[in-house]
Design an enzyme around this catalytic site. Structure first.
Site, PDB file in Angstrom:
ATOM      1  N   CYS A  36       0.836  -1.199   0.000  1.00 42.61           N
ATOM      2  CA  CYS A  36       0.000   0.000   0.000  1.00 42.61           C
ATOM      3  C   CYS A  36       0.873   1.253   0.000  1.00 42.61           C
ATOM      4  CB  CYS A  36      -0.903  -0.021   1.228  1.00 42.61           C
ATOM      5  SG  CYS A  36      -1.963   1.435   1.381  1.00 42.61           S
ATOM      6  N   SER A  38       0.416   3.726   1.851  1.00 44.11           N
ATOM      7  CA  SER A  38       0.668   4.099   3.246  1.00 44.11           C
ATOM      8  C   SER A  38       1.829   3.311   3.829  1.00 44.11           C
ATOM      9  CB  SER A  38      -0.592   3.906   4.098  1.00 44.11           C
ATOM     10  OG  SER A  38      -1.020   2.567   4.074  1.00 44.11           O
ATOM     11  N   HIS A  41       4.851   5.274   2.720  1.00 44.69           N
ATOM     12  CA  HIS A  41       4.992   6.480   3.543  1.00 44.69           C
ATOM     13  C   HIS A  41       5.459   6.127   4.955  1.00 44.69           C
ATOM     14  CE1 HIS A  41       3.483   9.425   0.747  1.00 44.69           C
ATOM     15  NE2 HIS A  41       2.365   8.745   0.541  1.00 44.69           N
ATOM     16  N   HIS A  72      -1.468  -4.653   5.465  1.00 48.11           N
ATOM     17  CA  HIS A  72      -2.853  -4.610   5.935  1.00 48.11           C
ATOM     18  C   HIS A  72      -3.847  -4.907   4.809  1.00 48.11           C
ATOM     19  CE1 HIS A  72      -1.800  -0.500   4.636  1.00 48.11           C
ATOM     20  NE2 HIS A  72      -3.050  -0.431   4.214  1.00 48.11           N
ATOM     21  N   GLU A  73      -3.348  -5.219   3.609  1.00 42.32           N
ATOM     22  CA  GLU A  73      -4.194  -5.649   2.497  1.00 42.32           C
ATOM     23  C   GLU A  73      -3.840  -7.118   2.216  1.00 42.32           C
ATOM     24  OE1 GLU A  73      -3.441  -1.357   0.205  1.00 42.32           O
ATOM     25  OE2 GLU A  73      -3.007  -3.250  -0.802  1.00 42.32           O
ATOM     26  N   GLU A 147      -9.351  -4.551   0.439  1.00 40.25           N
ATOM     27  CA  GLU A 147      -9.113  -3.450   1.380  1.00 40.25           C
ATOM     28  C   GLU A 147      -8.901  -2.107   0.671  1.00 40.25           C
ATOM     29  OE1 GLU A 147      -7.387  -0.806   4.369  1.00 40.25           O
ATOM     30  OE2 GLU A 147      -6.553  -1.398   2.429  1.00 40.25           O
ATOM     31  N   ILE A 175      -4.561   4.293  -5.346  1.00 36.61           N
ATOM     32  CA  ILE A 175      -5.831   4.724  -4.754  1.00 36.61           C
ATOM     33  C   ILE A 175      -6.650   5.517  -5.751  1.00 36.61           C
ATOM     34  CG2 ILE A 175      -5.034   6.888  -3.693  1.00 36.61           C
ATOM     35  CD1 ILE A 175      -7.483   4.246  -2.239  1.00 36.61           C
ATOM     36  N   ARG A 200       0.735   5.707 -15.980  1.00 42.48           N
ATOM     37  CA  ARG A 200      -0.441   5.700 -15.111  1.00 42.48           C
ATOM     38  C   ARG A 200      -1.669   6.240 -15.830  1.00 42.48           C
ATOM     39  NH1 ARG A 200       1.766   7.068  -8.971  1.00 42.48           N
ATOM     40  NH2 ARG A 200       2.510   4.942  -8.588  1.00 42.48           N
TER      41      ARG A 200
END
Length: 380
Positions: A36, A38, A41, A72-73, A147, A175, A200
């Protein structure tokens, strides 16, 4: 078990004890985990985030000095139950789960706390009550995206976007692309996306964007959209013109007509702009250039202090909303939108690596042009 840890910004593969499920917990054999933004980061800016988290009542967010297993995913299969479980699923059943774990009376964020190791590992613990079965036949690569797609679904809900709204997605990283997918799944007819990266921009087209542009062209294009108001003179003038026309009809309650037009969405209405970049200056750029009456949903997580001009937002009557996470219903809805094909997130998955490839994947994503979501297969 093998896992990837982060400590003082350094990622390394380590051998850790097999986690033992506590009361109400399930141990999953991890099938896929997502990297992710995050996580990128937090690797370098964890302390700043931890300070803010502590201020809002969560004192256990990871710091650079901690040794943490990120992730966390994820999706995985049931491997073992702890005491007090209902044992709802057979061993081997694929699950996804909210990345939250109870630790005594505290709630820990899986993969972002030293007290709840994440899924950059062969095994991860989840709360049985927070787990959900993966519908039969769903590819683990796609189940693992539940997630981040739920984050996007929540952001779209925060924007109160209707099908007739023009939606603008600023930033086509993972995201932003997820927001694109959720906007199109919601039936939004006109979605404009922008990113400096040509790679992208191609991914944004693959995710369903109707128009994809370089940021330098974005606001001129948005200004051309039907109903966009870009000056105070135009906004005030339209109101006066409407009153002039309506008051030419004797005994017509002009105020009731205008109210009815507002309820029907026939009065000026700005686009819904999703900020999906998360670097200083982007919010101010949107506030400065977005049309009047726009709703701005901030989804990007900026780890540094930032500024914008409130007087500009006030004069343009902008709604500025911030979006974080999701609720359990949005998480479940997202899983099933992917499973039934309403949302096809395959364009997001641009690579799969083993645990030994995680450090390299972080470097790749830090300067990504063509990559969106790199997944981890701990058993590769």
């Amino acid at each position: 078990m093998r896992a990837v840890t982060v400590h003082e910004g350094a990622l390394e593969v380590a051998e850790l004890p097999l986690p033992q499920p506590g009361r109400g917990q399930v141990r999953l054999r991890v099938t896929r985990a997502g990297i992710c933004g995050s996580d990128l980061h937090a690797r370098h800016h964890a302390d700043a985030t931890a300070d803010v988290a502590a201020e809002v009542g969560y004192p256990d967010f990871m710091r650079r000095e901690h040794t943490v297993v990120l992730g966390h995913e994820f999706t995985g299969t049931v491997d073992a139950y702890g005491p007090g479980c209902h044992e709802r699923w057979e061993i081997g059943q694929p699950l996804v789960a909210l990345p939250l774990l109870k630790d005594g009376d505290a709630i820990q964020m899986t993969g972002l706390s030293p007290h709840a190791p994440g899924a950059y590992a062969e095994y991860v613990l989840v709360a049985e009550d927070a787990a959900m079965p993966v519908p039969e036949g769903l590819d683990p690569d796609l189940a693992a995206l539940t997630e981040p797609l739920a984050v996007a679904r929540h952001a779209v809900n925060r924007g109160d976007v209707s099908k007739r709204d023009v939606a603008v997605v600023v930033g086509c990283g993972p995201i932003g692309l997820a927001v694109l997918l959720m906007l199109k799944a919601a039936g939004v007819r006109r979605v404009i996306a922008s990113d400096y990266s040509s790679g992208r921009r191609e991914l944004a087209t693959a995710c369903g964007a109707d128009t994809v542009v370089d940021p330098g062209q974005l606001w001129d294009l948005v200004a051309e959209e039907k109903g966009a108001v870009t000056s105070a003179t135009t906004l005030f003038g339209e109101g006066l013109d409407a009153m002039h026309q309506l008051r030419r009809v004797p005994r017509l309650p002009w105020w009731s007509v205008i109210r009815a037009a507002q309820r029907l969405g026939l009065t000026p209405r700005g686009p819904v702009v999703f900020e999906c970049v998360g670097v200083p200056g982007v919010i101010d750029d949107i506030v400065t250039h977005a049309p009047f009456l726009s709703r701005v949903v901030v989804v990007g997580v900026c780890m540094e202090p930032d500024t914008f001009r409130p007087t500009m937002a006030v004069n343009k009557e902008l709604d500025l909303r911030f979006s974080f996470c999701y609720d359990p219903v949005e998480f479940r809805e997202t899983l099933h939108l992917v499973a039934d094909g309403t949302v096809d997130p395959r364009p997001l998955v641009t690579d799969v690596v083993g645990l030994d490839g995680v450090a390299g994947a972080f470097e790749t994503l830090g300067a990504a042009d063509r990559h969106a979501k790199i997944l981890i297969d701990p058993w590769a």
